[in-house]
Scaffold this motif. Sequence first.
Motif, PDB file in Angstrom:
ATOM      1  N   ILE A  76      37.913  43.387  45.010  1.00 50.56           N
ATOM      2  CA  ILE A  76      38.113  42.281  45.961  1.00 50.56           C
ATOM      3  C   ILE A  76      39.212  42.615  46.963  1.00 50.56           C
ATOM      4  CG2 ILE A  76      39.145  39.966  46.103  1.00 50.56           C
ATOM      5  CD1 ILE A  76      37.325  39.026  44.015  1.00 50.56           C
ATOM      6  N   SER A  77      38.983  42.203  48.214  1.00 48.21           N
ATOM      7  CA  SER A  77      40.004  42.325  49.253  1.00 48.21           C
ATOM      8  C   SER A  77      40.460  40.934  49.655  1.00 48.21           C
ATOM      9  CB  SER A  77      39.439  43.053  50.483  1.00 48.21           C
ATOM     10  OG  SER A  77      39.070  44.379  50.154  1.00 48.21           O
ATOM     11  N   MET A  78      41.748  40.792  49.889  1.00 44.54           N
ATOM     12  CA  MET A  78      42.272  39.488  50.281  1.00 44.54           C
ATOM     13  C   MET A  78      41.632  39.046  51.593  1.00 44.54           C
ATOM     14  SD  MET A  78      44.292  37.357  48.847  1.00 44.54           S
ATOM     15  CE  MET A  78      45.342  38.403  47.817  1.00 44.54           C
ATOM     16  N   GLY A  79      41.165  37.800  51.628  1.00 42.09           N
ATOM     17  CA  GLY A  79      40.494  37.272  52.804  1.00 42.09           C
ATOM     18  C   GLY A  79      38.992  37.489  52.800  1.00 42.09           C
ATOM     19  N   TYR A  86      32.841  31.354  49.911  1.00 37.35           N
ATOM     20  CA  TYR A  86      34.166  31.218  49.306  1.00 37.35           C
ATOM     21  C   TYR A  86      35.079  32.317  49.846  1.00 37.35           C
ATOM     22  CZ  TYR A  86      31.713  28.316  45.850  1.00 37.35           C
ATOM     23  OH  TYR A  86      30.961  27.353  45.232  1.00 37.35           O
ATOM     24  N   GLN A  87      36.099  31.934  50.605  1.00 38.56           N
ATOM     25  CA  GLN A  87      37.050  32.935  51.072  1.00 38.56           C
ATOM     26  C   GLN A  87      38.177  33.089  50.060  1.00 38.56           C
ATOM     27  OE1 GLN A  87      39.186  32.318  54.824  1.00 38.56           O
ATOM     28  NE2 GLN A  87      39.380  34.548  55.065  1.00 38.56           N
ATOM     29  N   VAL A  88      38.440  34.313  49.649  1.00 36.16           N
ATOM     30  CA  VAL A  88      39.506  34.609  48.692  1.00 36.16           C
ATOM     31  C   VAL A  88      40.837  34.528  49.416  1.00 36.16           C
ATOM     32  CG1 VAL A  88      40.472  36.352  47.156  1.00 36.16           C
ATOM     33  CG2 VAL A  88      37.980  36.068  47.322  1.00 36.16           C
ATOM     34  N   VAL A  89      41.727  33.626  48.954  1.00 39.97           N
ATOM     35  CA  VAL A  89      42.981  33.392  49.669  1.00 39.97           C
ATOM     36  C   VAL A  89      44.218  33.756  48.852  1.00 39.97           C
ATOM     37  CG1 VAL A  89      41.909  31.589  51.054  1.00 39.97           C
ATOM     38  CG2 VAL A  89      43.138  30.962  48.970  1.00 39.97           C
ATOM     39  N   ALA A  90      44.087  34.037  47.562  1.00 44.93           N
ATOM     40  CA  ALA A  90      45.239  34.448  46.746  1.00 44.93           C
ATOM     41  C   ALA A  90      44.738  34.945  45.398  1.00 44.93           C
ATOM     42  CB  ALA A  90      46.220  33.292  46.544  1.00 44.93           C
ATOM     43  N   LYS A  91      45.499  35.828  44.803  1.00 46.95           N
ATOM     44  CA  LYS A  91      45.228  36.239  43.421  1.00 46.95           C
ATOM     45  C   LYS A  91      46.095  35.387  42.507  1.00 46.95           C
ATOM     46  CE  LYS A  91      45.163  40.198  40.250  1.00 46.95           C
ATOM     47  NZ  LYS A  91      45.532  41.630  40.059  1.00 46.95           N
ATOM     48  N   LEU A  92      45.479  34.831  41.447  1.00 45.01           N
ATOM     49  CA  LEU A  92      46.189  33.927  40.543  1.00 45.01           C
ATOM     50  C   LEU A  92      46.501  34.543  39.189  1.00 45.01           C
ATOM     51  CD1 LEU A  92      44.278  30.587  41.236  1.00 45.01           C
ATOM     52  CD2 LEU A  92      46.401  31.405  42.272  1.00 45.01           C
ATOM     53  N   GLY A  93      45.734  35.534  38.778  1.00 48.17           N
ATOM     54  CA  GLY A  93      45.974  36.092  37.449  1.00 48.17           C
ATOM     55  C   GLY A  93      44.918  37.103  37.070  1.00 48.17           C
ATOM     56  N   TYR A  94      44.968  37.531  35.815  1.00 50.61           N
ATOM     57  CA  TYR A  94      44.053  38.555  35.334  1.00 50.61           C
ATOM     58  C   TYR A  94      43.997  38.501  33.821  1.00 50.61           C
ATOM     59  CZ  TYR A  94      48.450  40.887  34.304  1.00 50.61           C
ATOM     60  OH  TYR A  94      49.703  41.160  33.823  1.00 50.61           O
ATOM     61  N   THR A  99      39.452  39.085  36.654  1.00 56.84           N
ATOM     62  CA  THR A  99      40.590  38.737  37.496  1.00 56.84           C
ATOM     63  C   THR A  99      40.325  37.335  38.047  1.00 56.84           C
ATOM     64  OG1 THR A  99      39.538  39.889  39.359  1.00 56.84           O
ATOM     65  CG2 THR A  99      41.250  41.080  38.137  1.00 56.84           C
ATOM     66  N   VAL A 100      41.392  36.602  38.366  1.00 55.92           N
ATOM     67  CA  VAL A 100      41.259  35.199  38.749  1.00 55.92           C
ATOM     68  C   VAL A 100      41.881  35.003  40.127  1.00 55.92           C
ATOM     69  CG1 VAL A 100      41.741  32.822  38.102  1.00 55.92           C
ATOM     70  CG2 VAL A 100      41.370  34.533  36.328  1.00 55.92           C
ATOM     71  N   TRP A 101      41.126  34.335  41.008  1.00 60.13           N
ATOM     72  CA  TRP A 101      41.512  34.196  42.407  1.00 60.13           C
ATOM     73  C   TRP A 101      41.410  32.744  42.848  1.00 60.13           C
ATOM     74  CZ3 TRP A 101      42.717  38.965  44.721  1.00 60.13           C
ATOM     75  CH2 TRP A 101      42.361  40.088  43.956  1.00 60.13           C
ATOM     76  N   LEU A 102      42.168  32.404  43.868  1.00 60.96           N
ATOM     77  CA  LEU A 102      42.006  31.111  44.524  1.00 60.96           C
ATOM     78  C   LEU A 102      41.080  31.311  45.709  1.00 60.96           C
ATOM     79  CD1 LEU A 102      42.868  28.121  44.639  1.00 60.96           C
ATOM     80  CD2 LEU A 102      44.678  28.825  46.237  1.00 60.96           C
ATOM     81  N   ILE A 255      45.058  46.733  44.543  1.00 61.53           N
ATOM     82  CA  ILE A 255      45.358  45.912  43.374  1.00 61.53           C
ATOM     83  C   ILE A 255      46.553  45.048  43.752  1.00 61.53           C
ATOM     84  CG2 ILE A 255      46.057  45.879  40.957  1.00 61.53           C
ATOM     85  CD1 ILE A 255      44.630  48.543  40.627  1.00 61.53           C
ATOM     86  N   TYR A 256      46.357  43.740  43.709  1.00 62.03           N
ATOM     87  CA  TYR A 256      47.342  42.785  44.213  1.00 62.03           C
ATOM     88  C   TYR A 256      48.188  42.232  43.074  1.00 62.03           C
ATOM     89  CZ  TYR A 256      44.211  42.722  48.276  1.00 62.03           C
ATOM     90  OH  TYR A 256      43.443  43.074  49.359  1.00 62.03           O
ATOM     91  N   VAL A 257      49.408  41.853  43.413  1.00 62.87           N
ATOM     92  CA  VAL A 257      50.275  41.147  42.480  1.00 62.87           C
ATOM     93  C   VAL A 257      49.917  39.657  42.543  1.00 62.87           C
ATOM     94  CG1 VAL A 257      52.656  40.469  41.982  1.00 62.87           C
ATOM     95  CG2 VAL A 257      52.126  42.826  42.652  1.00 62.87           C
ATOM     96  N   SER A 258      49.786  39.041  41.367  1.00 59.40           N
ATOM     97  CA  SER A 258      49.399  37.630  41.302  1.00 59.40           C
ATOM     98  C   SER A 258      50.471  36.736  41.911  1.00 59.40           C
ATOM     99  CB  SER A 258      49.158  37.218  39.846  1.00 59.40           C
ATOM    100  OG  SER A 258      48.109  37.960  39.279  1.00 59.40           O
ATOM    101  N   ARG A 259      50.007  35.644  42.498  1.00 58.07           N
ATOM    102  CA  ARG A 259      50.910  34.690  43.144  1.00 58.07           C
ATOM    103  C   ARG A 259      51.125  33.498  42.219  1.00 58.07           C
ATOM    104  NH1 ARG A 259      52.880  33.916  48.131  1.00 58.07           N
ATOM    105  NH2 ARG A 259      51.791  35.779  48.859  1.00 58.07           N
TER     106      ARG A 259
END
Length: 432
Positions: A76-79, A86-94, A99-102, A255-259
């Motif tokens: 996944i890429s941000m945005g 569904y636009q991916v706007v943040a990573k929430l966890g894993y 992986t879990v996204w907002l 690979i993103y850091v969760s927010r």
Amino acid sequence: MALSPALEPWSLAEVPGPVVPNKEHHQARWRRPRLAPQHHRPPRDFPTSGFQVIDPSDKIEEERLPFYKRDDHYPISMGEVIGGHYQVVAKLGYGTTSTVWLGRDLRDGKYWTLKVHINNIKYDQESVVYRHLADIATNMVGRPGRQHLRELHDSFTLTSQHGDHEVFVMTPLGMTLRTLQEMQPKHVFEKVFVTSAVDQVLLGLYYLHAAEVVHTDLHSDSLLAAIIDNSVLADVEEGEILQPAARKQDDDRFIYVSRYMLGGPGPLTICDFGQAHIGSEHRGPAMPLPYRAPEVILRMDWGTPVDLWAVGLLTWSLLEPTALFDLYTPDSPELNDAHHLAAMTALMGPPPPEFLQRSEEASKYWSEDGIWKGPVPVPTDLTFESLATSLMGEDKEMFLNLLNGLLCWLPEERLTAEQAYCHLWLRDGGEK
């Protein structure tokens, strides 16, 4: 005494804090109907610079988990817009399987949690359980507790060059109960909070058990608080625009850091149905090691009473700073079982003969008369009374009476969810 609807949300009304929400397809025939075509809002542009770049040699987030394989995960890429809208706007966890996204629905602007699974799940038990609950929902109308179980709003499939990835679309939730607890002084709650939390868990189990589902994985990490202020979701998106998350590049992907999400806690929701079982009787491994009921350790048949055992441990852990059971010897499963059963024997006394006769494994630890003969000693200073330090007098007596009804050898003697909900310690503790 009949069950009443859920109580008002938390006794601790506004406790903001950091959280990585819970690590979390159903078939097309039981998906909720798609919304009629609407005029889509244009997706937002997300920054491609201005973030901390992490050294590619450093392992972060899901990379640190055992058995992590890069090609199992969808890149996944941000945005990015997935599922059509569904636009991916943040990573929430894993977690180990996702992986879990907002995500924000471009049709109406509503936010959703997007749980993107790895591509090598041979059998998705969580999907089976969600389908079962949806199929029987019409037969359960009016039964309290459904509001305390996480629901699947929609699902779809993403395809990468390495396979298919199932995506669950669910209502966003806030902090786990464990995260909220870690923010408290001495990492325990006041009684009024505990009784409210346990009430909500029991209501959820009352519904779940009537649906013939055994959760088996009930603890403070699988309990999430509903978000009572949806503006925090927009704040998370804005945060990703203004201060994009740190990330590392791994060949063709980031690979993103969760927010973290901040927000006051709402009613509790039982999540994580990946280890749940449908039906009244089962056999085989179940439950996280420190939370296992004795019938699970001794390879007996088990059913819904294992969830009430877990409620007993949960209630204790929310109120008392010392855990009743632990992971004693990680490198020796047999010795770990012995320590676990020895601690149970110290706390609950020797098991009755009818319990011992249900398992050949029991002969490793007790004689036919219930005398301990296991490879480790039974602790001599371990009692509920001595360990329970948060309550006094009659309040403590009633609390221990509830525990004795939940933590006992014979599963059929444990309180049911309805009986536990009606226990005087809970009905006399807080707003009723």
